[in-house]
Write a protein that holds these residues in place. Structure first.
Motif, PDB file in Angstrom:
ATOM      1  N   GLU A 184       2.269 112.845  60.196  1.00 46.53           N
ATOM      2  CA  GLU A 184       3.194 113.522  59.272  1.00 46.53           C
ATOM      3  C   GLU A 184       4.641 113.177  59.598  1.00 46.53           C
ATOM      4  N   ARG A 185       4.916 113.126  60.913  1.00 50.26           N
ATOM      5  CA  ARG A 185       6.287 112.762  61.293  1.00 50.26           C
ATOM      6  C   ARG A 185       6.625 111.364  60.807  1.00 50.26           C
ATOM      7  N   GLN A 186       5.630 110.477  60.929  1.00 46.86           N
ATOM      8  CA  GLN A 186       5.860 109.095  60.524  1.00 46.86           C
ATOM      9  C   GLN A 186       6.175 109.026  59.029  1.00 46.86           C
ATOM     10  N   VAL A 187       5.399 109.779  58.254  1.00 46.58           N
ATOM     11  CA  VAL A 187       5.637 109.783  56.813  1.00 46.58           C
ATOM     12  C   VAL A 187       7.025 110.348  56.515  1.00 46.58           C
ATOM     13  N   ALA A 188       7.387 111.418  57.205  1.00 40.89           N
ATOM     14  CA  ALA A 188       8.682 112.044  56.957  1.00 40.89           C
ATOM     15  C   ALA A 188       9.824 111.115  57.341  1.00 40.89           C
ATOM     16  N   ASN A 189       9.684 110.431  58.494  1.00 42.49           N
ATOM     17  CA  ASN A 189      10.770 109.570  58.963  1.00 42.49           C
ATOM     18  C   ASN A 189      10.780 108.216  58.272  1.00 42.49           C
ATOM     19  N   GLY A 190       9.648 107.793  57.840  1.00 39.33           N
ATOM     20  CA  GLY A 190       9.544 106.456  57.254  1.00 39.33           C
ATOM     21  C   GLY A 190       9.212 105.388  58.276  1.00 39.33           C
ATOM     22  N   TYR A 191       9.036 105.747  59.508  1.00 43.98           N
ATOM     23  CA  TYR A 191       8.611 104.782  60.542  1.00 43.98           C
ATOM     24  C   TYR A 191       7.984 105.551  61.677  1.00 43.98           C
ATOM     25  N   PRO A 192       7.176 104.877  62.453  1.00 43.68           N
ATOM     26  CA  PRO A 192       6.527 105.561  63.565  1.00 43.68           C
ATOM     27  C   PRO A 192       7.417 105.577  64.803  1.00 43.68           C
ATOM     28  N   GLY A 193       7.187 106.509  65.661  1.00 41.24           N
ATOM     29  CA  GLY A 193       7.851 106.485  66.951  1.00 41.24           C
ATOM     30  C   GLY A 193       7.405 105.258  67.732  1.00 41.24           C
ATOM     31  N   ALA A 194       8.272 104.770  68.626  1.00 43.24           N
ATOM     32  CA  ALA A 194       7.917 103.582  69.394  1.00 43.24           C
ATOM     33  C   ALA A 194       8.730 103.563  70.680  1.00 43.24           C
ATOM     34  N   VAL A 195       8.212 102.856  71.650  1.00 40.35           N
ATOM     35  CA  VAL A 195       8.949 102.666  72.897  1.00 40.35           C
ATOM     36  C   VAL A 195       9.122 101.176  73.127  1.00 40.35           C
ATOM     37  N   LEU A 196      10.368 100.745  73.219  1.00 40.67           N
ATOM     38  CA  LEU A 196      10.644  99.354  73.582  1.00 40.67           C
ATOM     39  C   LEU A 196      10.906  99.349  75.065  1.00 40.67           C
ATOM     40  N   TRP A 197       9.989  98.825  75.779  1.00 39.73           N
ATOM     41  CA  TRP A 197      10.084  98.879  77.233  1.00 39.73           C
ATOM     42  C   TRP A 197      10.687  97.569  77.724  1.00 39.73           C
ATOM     43  N   MET A 198      12.001  97.620  78.017  1.00 41.40           N
ATOM     44  CA  MET A 198      12.661  96.390  78.451  1.00 41.40           C
ATOM     45  C   MET A 198      12.568  96.289  79.962  1.00 41.40           C
ATOM     46  N   SER A 199      12.181  95.127  80.447  1.00 40.96           N
ATOM     47  CA  SER A 199      12.218  94.939  81.889  1.00 40.96           C
ATOM     48  C   SER A 199      12.838  93.603  82.198  1.00 40.96           C
ATOM     49  N   GLY A 200      13.400  93.508  83.359  1.00 44.81           N
ATOM     50  CA  GLY A 200      14.048  92.267  83.759  1.00 44.81           C
ATOM     51  C   GLY A 200      14.860  92.528  85.005  1.00 44.81           C
ATOM     52  N   LEU A 201      15.321  91.460  85.630  1.00 42.76           N
ATOM     53  CA  LEU A 201      16.071  91.594  86.880  1.00 42.76           C
ATOM     54  C   LEU A 201      17.396  92.306  86.646  1.00 42.76           C
ATOM     55  N   SER A 202      17.938  92.802  87.702  1.00 44.44           N
ATOM     56  CA  SER A 202      19.279  93.370  87.637  1.00 44.44           C
ATOM     57  C   SER A 202      20.227  92.262  87.187  1.00 44.44           C
ATOM     58  N   GLY A 203      21.024  92.548  86.189  1.00 47.30           N
ATOM     59  CA  GLY A 203      21.964  91.547  85.701  1.00 47.30           C
ATOM     60  C   GLY A 203      21.396  90.699  84.573  1.00 47.30           C
ATOM     61  N   ALA A 204      20.139  90.933  84.199  1.00 50.72           N
ATOM     62  CA  ALA A 204      19.549  90.130  83.118  1.00 50.72           C
ATOM     63  C   ALA A 204      20.143  90.520  81.763  1.00 50.72           C
ATOM     64  N   GLY A 205      20.682  91.698  81.683  1.00 51.66           N
ATOM     65  CA  GLY A 205      21.321  92.106  80.431  1.00 51.66           C
ATOM     66  C   GLY A 205      20.618  93.247  79.735  1.00 51.66           C
ATOM     67  N   LYS A 206      19.779  93.960  80.461  1.00 56.11           N
ATOM     68  CA  LYS A 206      19.028  95.041  79.850  1.00 56.11           C
ATOM     69  C   LYS A 206      19.947  96.099  79.258  1.00 56.11           C
ATOM     70  N   SER A 207      20.878  96.589  80.072  1.00 58.50           N
ATOM     71  CA  SER A 207      21.723  97.688  79.616  1.00 58.50           C
ATOM     72  C   SER A 207      22.606  97.251  78.452  1.00 58.50           C
ATOM     73  N   THR A 208      23.207  96.114  78.571  1.00 61.23           N
ATOM     74  CA  THR A 208      24.068  95.604  77.503  1.00 61.23           C
ATOM     75  C   THR A 208      23.291  95.517  76.194  1.00 61.23           C
ATOM     76  N   GLN A 266       9.885  93.847  62.070  1.00 60.22           N
ATOM     77  CA  GLN A 266       8.538  93.391  61.734  1.00 60.22           C
ATOM     78  C   GLN A 266       7.447  94.263  62.352  1.00 60.22           C
ATOM     79  N   ARG A 267       7.632  94.634  63.567  1.00 61.44           N
ATOM     80  CA  ARG A 267       6.524  95.247  64.297  1.00 61.44           C
ATOM     81  C   ARG A 267       6.552  96.766  64.324  1.00 61.44           C
ATOM     82  N   VAL A 268       7.736  97.341  64.153  1.00 63.27           N
ATOM     83  CA  VAL A 268       7.797  98.797  64.210  1.00 63.27           C
ATOM     84  C   VAL A 268       8.047  99.394  62.827  1.00 63.27           C
ATOM     85  N   LEU A 269       9.127  98.953  62.193  1.00 61.17           N
ATOM     86  CA  LEU A 269       9.470  99.571  60.910  1.00 61.17           C
ATOM     87  C   LEU A 269       8.420  99.268  59.852  1.00 61.17           C
ATOM     88  N   GLN A 270       7.871  98.065  59.878  1.00 58.00           N
ATOM     89  CA  GLN A 270       6.829  97.711  58.915  1.00 58.00           C
ATOM     90  C   GLN A 270       5.499  98.379  59.260  1.00 58.00           C
TER      91      GLN A 270
END
Ligand SMILES: Nc1nc2c(ncn2[C@@H]2O[C@H](COP(=O)(O)OP(=O)(O)O)[C@@H](O)[C@H]2O)c(=O)[nH]1
Lengths: 632, 264
Positions: A442-466, A618-622
């Motif tokens: 129901e939340r997905q229908v109301a929002n128009g997209y599903p909840g999702a988690v983009l789990w970014m990983s990488g070394l310190s300084g790779a640019g995750k935070s930016t 492509q992968r979340v909003l669609q």
């Protein structure tokens, strides 16, 4: 047959003593058995000759192991297929050997055979030493409850009957057995092919003064039925005869007398024992005890059915809806969290769900790690949850009610021993018992997209935070509910009790994953920007979050990251001022199969961002189209 | 509790599991010592009356003593006896050696009984110590649709937790005597005083150690006229039990072929 042993009364009057022989393939199990059969005069007439001539016909050299491989197919493939049973006798008793093959994929046969054994012999090749398979077999022997073992260190002829080599292998095996809590009654240097120290003392190894294999076997006591333990009788069936109701089952432990009060589990109702029923027995029974298959009548017509457990009112079993078990997994398909299985415990069957895979145990080095699955022949500690209460005992208290097999569909896929059942889980059952009044669909229908988690990983300084910040802004501008979890907003609050040791880092990731899951359940797109250095840590996050998990690898070379060194951390780490710095003083495992890889070493910030936005489009909003259309 | 008690208790447990889980269920009665012991155990398990039929696959070629025994004890033991004729020899795979074809008739008879009465499972008296191929058995042993036995794909079976759920179309053999030996059987017969076909006891210096049809079972030289003497004889012999079964020796793999295609 020179060293024939004459039949005696002792051996014939007693049931054969079941033993199991385990060990790495080719370490000489079959040879040891074949030779021992011969040396004790236990082979049928003509067997060796028959095999000898069969070998001659095939122009193959004779092997003692052929004694076992009577099945044509086995000879052709030169491996033992199944846990064959073979009988032999020493001067003091009869034995039945359950030949446990060493081939890894045949482990379930070993388990089948070994579970019925009173004792085990672990065979190790003196030249090769203790192998992974040796350890796995020893571990399983322990797990399925084999109480007593000896170790035969074989092929001593190949190491010139060297005492030093024997001592080395002995020390290594002793250390391992000690760690798993198994105590070998004897470690014996043998040469199976030559019959050294099997049933006769070896002159080639005068330095060894201990028992031969057959003497060590003869010294094993028979495992007695647990008569002295609390009374337990799982109900197998109810028979109605001439209007009387007979409760049939086998007494697993303890004793019971006519007239005693009995409690039925899980109902908790109590009645008196009126009689023990039987046919063609010399006299009426007044007592029944462990090991007997019985039928009894009760004073009251209580509700009793198959699967119930009868006990004395004073010493009842445990009940819980959640069990901590140690599992061995036999199926080719790995076990995953969330799977539904049938737990068969005594005569009861329960539908259970794998609530968590808590620890995966590497039986080779006994290391304990996190894992999101248990592979075939693997061992793990897992938590099982059932809708109803399970009646059980702890394995170490009462094995028969403290172990169970797991069934998936029509197949036995594993076995487990129960090490705990907790009240904590009962509490959490109460919490989750309240269903959400708004579903995530129901939340997905109301929002128009599903909840999702983009789990970014990488070394310190790779640019995750930016990247995380840029992406958050971009999505927010498109009216998408988005939030970023990063070290700063989590470490200062929720996780401020955690440091940076390996365990604390794991716990940090676990909590972050749980929080991310809640946000995603609430319908948000969550960006998480943590180092999460290991595959195990990320696998756990994926396990917690489930389908909504998207793994993004921000992949910049170590060199690139270090040369950026925005916060000067690499320099500090190099100087040894920071402990456990990922990539330098603690391990970094790049993701193996990320859903998306963004190489910030090669792409500009804009291009990197673009790549992530396209992925989300492509992968979340669609994704909403798919999820909703699958509803009708 | 002595070791015969332990064997008995284990077999009763298995019989009760089978009865709880399979309907309809039948017990194959070859008239031989093992299946007679099994019926005895079933009567103990179910307090005097076996609650499923005893099936005799009749080739018409049993010894007269065996028929007499069947007719007497099916009544005395209050058995629900089914003794249909096996299909004729002409229906048997002609590529098998002659004596094995007789045994193959029994396989057909078995299939016929399954088709006719719809048994989900059949209890049989095989033991692991009888013959190498039988050593690979399970207590609850699934057969394929064509009644075949796949000894490579045997399910795991441990802690007396027998798998009793099988896909539709699977036929199951239950083996309550799997863990007994020939000597155990005789010791039990002696203790319980179970009647046997008299051919097992020596007459004129010969007795049958394993009982099959006339013409394909040979007697052994023996003077054992009592059970005690039989036990002593068994203890001293090193000849295999089925030495008197001619088909076992016809070709190296005939027993295996019979077995994988459904012979007991
Ligand atoms: N030299 C030597 N070879 C042995 C000995 N025991 C077994 N072998 C050889 O090791 C190989 C594997 O033995 P096998 O019994 O089949 O091993 P399994 O796989 O453990 O049953 C065979 O080629 C045997 O001949 C021994 O004591 N000395």
């Amino acid at each position: 047959m020179g060293t024939e042993i004459k039949a005696t009364d002792i051996k014939i009057k007693e049931r054969a003593f079941p033993i199991v022989i385990v060990g790495h393939i080719d370490h000489g199990k079959s040879t040891l058995i074949g030779r021992m059969l011969h040396d004790t005069g236990s082979l049928p007439n003509g067997k060796v000759e028959e095999l000898q001539s069969s070998c001659d016909r095939r122009s193959a050299p004779f092997e003692w192991s052929f004694v076992l491989d009577s099945l044509q197919l086995e000879r052709d493939q030169a491996i033992t297929v199944d846990s064959t049973q073979i009988w032999f006798h020493t001067e003091t008793r009869r034995y039945v050997i359950i030949d446990a093959p060493g081939h890894r994929e045949f482990l379930r046969n070993m388990v089948t055979g070994a579970a019925n054994a009173n004792a085990g012999v672990i065979v190790i090749d003196a030249e090769q030493g203790v192998s992974e398979q040796t350890r796995r077999h020893a571990y399983l022997l322990h797990l399925i409850g084999i109480p007593q073992v000896i170790v035969a260190i074989n092929k001593m002829d190949l190491v010139d009957y060297s005492e030093d080599r024997f001592k080395e292998v002995e020390a290594e095996m002793t250390a391992y057995l000690k760690e798993i809590g198994l105590d070998a009654q004897a470690m014996i240097p043998v040469s199976a092919a030559n019959g050294e120290n099997l049933s006769r003392k070896s002159y080639k190894m005068p330095w060894y003064t201990g028992l031969t294999v057959t003497d060590a076997l003869d010294a094993f006591p028979r495992v007695a039925a647990p008569v002295e333990r609390p009374f337990r009788m799982p109900v197998q069936d109810i028979y109605r005869y001439d209007g009387r109701r007979l409760i049939a089952g086998r007494v697993e432990s303890g004793q019971l007398e006519v007239g005693s009060d009995l409690t039925v589990w899980p109902t908790g109702r109590t009645a008196k024992v009126l009689s023990f029923e039987s046919w063609a027995t010399p006299k009426e029974k007044a007592t029944i005890s462990a090991g007997e298959s019985v039928a009894l009548t009760l004073s009251d017509e209580l509700f009793v059915e198959r699967g119930h457990i009868l006990t004395l009112p004073t010493a009842g079993p445990r009940t819980a809806n959640t069990l901590s078990v140690r599992l061995f997994w036999l199926s080719k398909t790995p076990l995953q969290r969330g799977e539904s299985l049938t737990l068969k415990l005594a005569t009861a069957e329960y539908d259970v769900v794998v609530e968590s895979i808590d620890t995966v145990i590497d039986v080779d080095d006994l290391s304990r790690g996190r894992g999101h699955e248990v592979i075939q022949n693997g061992v793990a500690e897992i938590t099982l949850r059932c809708r109803s209460n399970i009646t059980y005992d702890l394995f170490y208290d009462l094995p028969a009610l403290g172990r169970a097999v797991l069934i998936d569909g029509y197949q036995v896929v594993g076995g487990c021993i129960i090490e705990g059942g907790a009240d904590v889980e009962t509490a959490s059952r109460n919490l989750t018992a309240v269903p959400q009044s708004v579903s995530s669909d129901e939340r997905q229908v109301a929002n128009g997209y599903p909840g999702a988690v983009l789990w970014m990983s990488g070394l310190s300084g790779a640019g995750k935070s930016t990247l995380a910040m840029a992406l958050q802004r971009e999505l927010f501008n498109r009216n998408i509910y988005v939030y970023t979890l990063d070290g700063d907003n989590v470490r200062n609050g929720l996780n401020r009790d955690l440091g940076f040791s390996e365990e604390e880092r794991d716990e940090n990731i676990r909590r972050v994953a749980e929080v991310a899951k809640l946000f995603a359940d609430a319908g948000m797109i969550v960006i998480s920007a943590f180092i999460a250095p290991t595959n195990a840590a990320r696998a756990q996050a994926r396990e917690i979050i489930g389908d909504r998990f998207h793994e993004v690898h921000i992949s910049a070379d170590m060199n690139v990251c270090e040369s950026r060194d925005v916060k000067g951390l690499y320099a500090k780490a190099r100087r040894g001022e920071i402990e456990d710095f990922t990539g330098i003083s603690s391990p970094w495992e790049p993701p193996e199969n990320p859903d998306l890889e963004v190489n910030t070493g090669e792409l500009s910030l804009d291009d990197s961002l673009g790549k992530m936005v396209r992925y989300i489009e492509q992968r979340v909003l669609q994704a909403k189209d798919k999820a909703i259309s699958s509803n009708h | 509790m002595d070791d015969l008690d332990a064997l008995e208790a284990q077999s009763i447990f298995i019989l009760r599991e089978a009865f709880n889980k399979f309907e309809p269920l039948g017990l194959l009665w070859s008239l031989g010592k093992d299946s007679c012991v099994m019926i005895w155990l079933a009567k103990k398990a179910f307090l005097g009356r076996m609650p499923f039929p005893a099936i005799h696959l009749d080739t018409g070629l049993e010894f007269p003593e065996a028929y007499a025994f069947r007719d007497r004890y099916s009544k005395e033991w209050d058995l629900d006896l089914i003794a249909d004729d096996c299909p004729p020899l002409e229906e048997v795979d002609p590529s098998l050696p002659p004596d094995s074809r007789l045994a193959a008739r029994k396989s057909l008879g078995l299939q016929q009984a399954i088709d006719r009465y719809g048994y989900k499972a059949l209890i049989t008296g095989i033991r692991r110590d009888e013959q190498a191929t039988r050593a690979k058995e399970r207590v609850f042993s699934p057969r394929g649709v064509d009644n075949s036995w796949d000894f490579r794909e045997q399910p795991p079976e441990f802690w007396d937790q027998y798998n009793t759920d099988f896909p539709p179309g699977t036929h199951v053999r239950v083996h309550p005597l799997l863990h007994w030996t020939e000597v155990d059987i005789w010791r039990y017969i002696e203790r319980e005083n179970i009647p046997m076909v008299p051919l097992y006891y020596a007459k004129n210096g010969e007795r049958y150690r394993s009982l099959g049809e006339m013409g394909i079972t040979l007697p052994i030289k023996s003077n054992a006229t009592t059970i005690a003497q039989i036990i002593t004889e068994l203890d001293e012999t090193k000849d295999p039990e089925r030495a008197g079964r001619t088909m076992d020796h016809e070709s190296e793999d005939s027993f295996e072929r019979l077995r994988t295609t459904g012979y007991l």
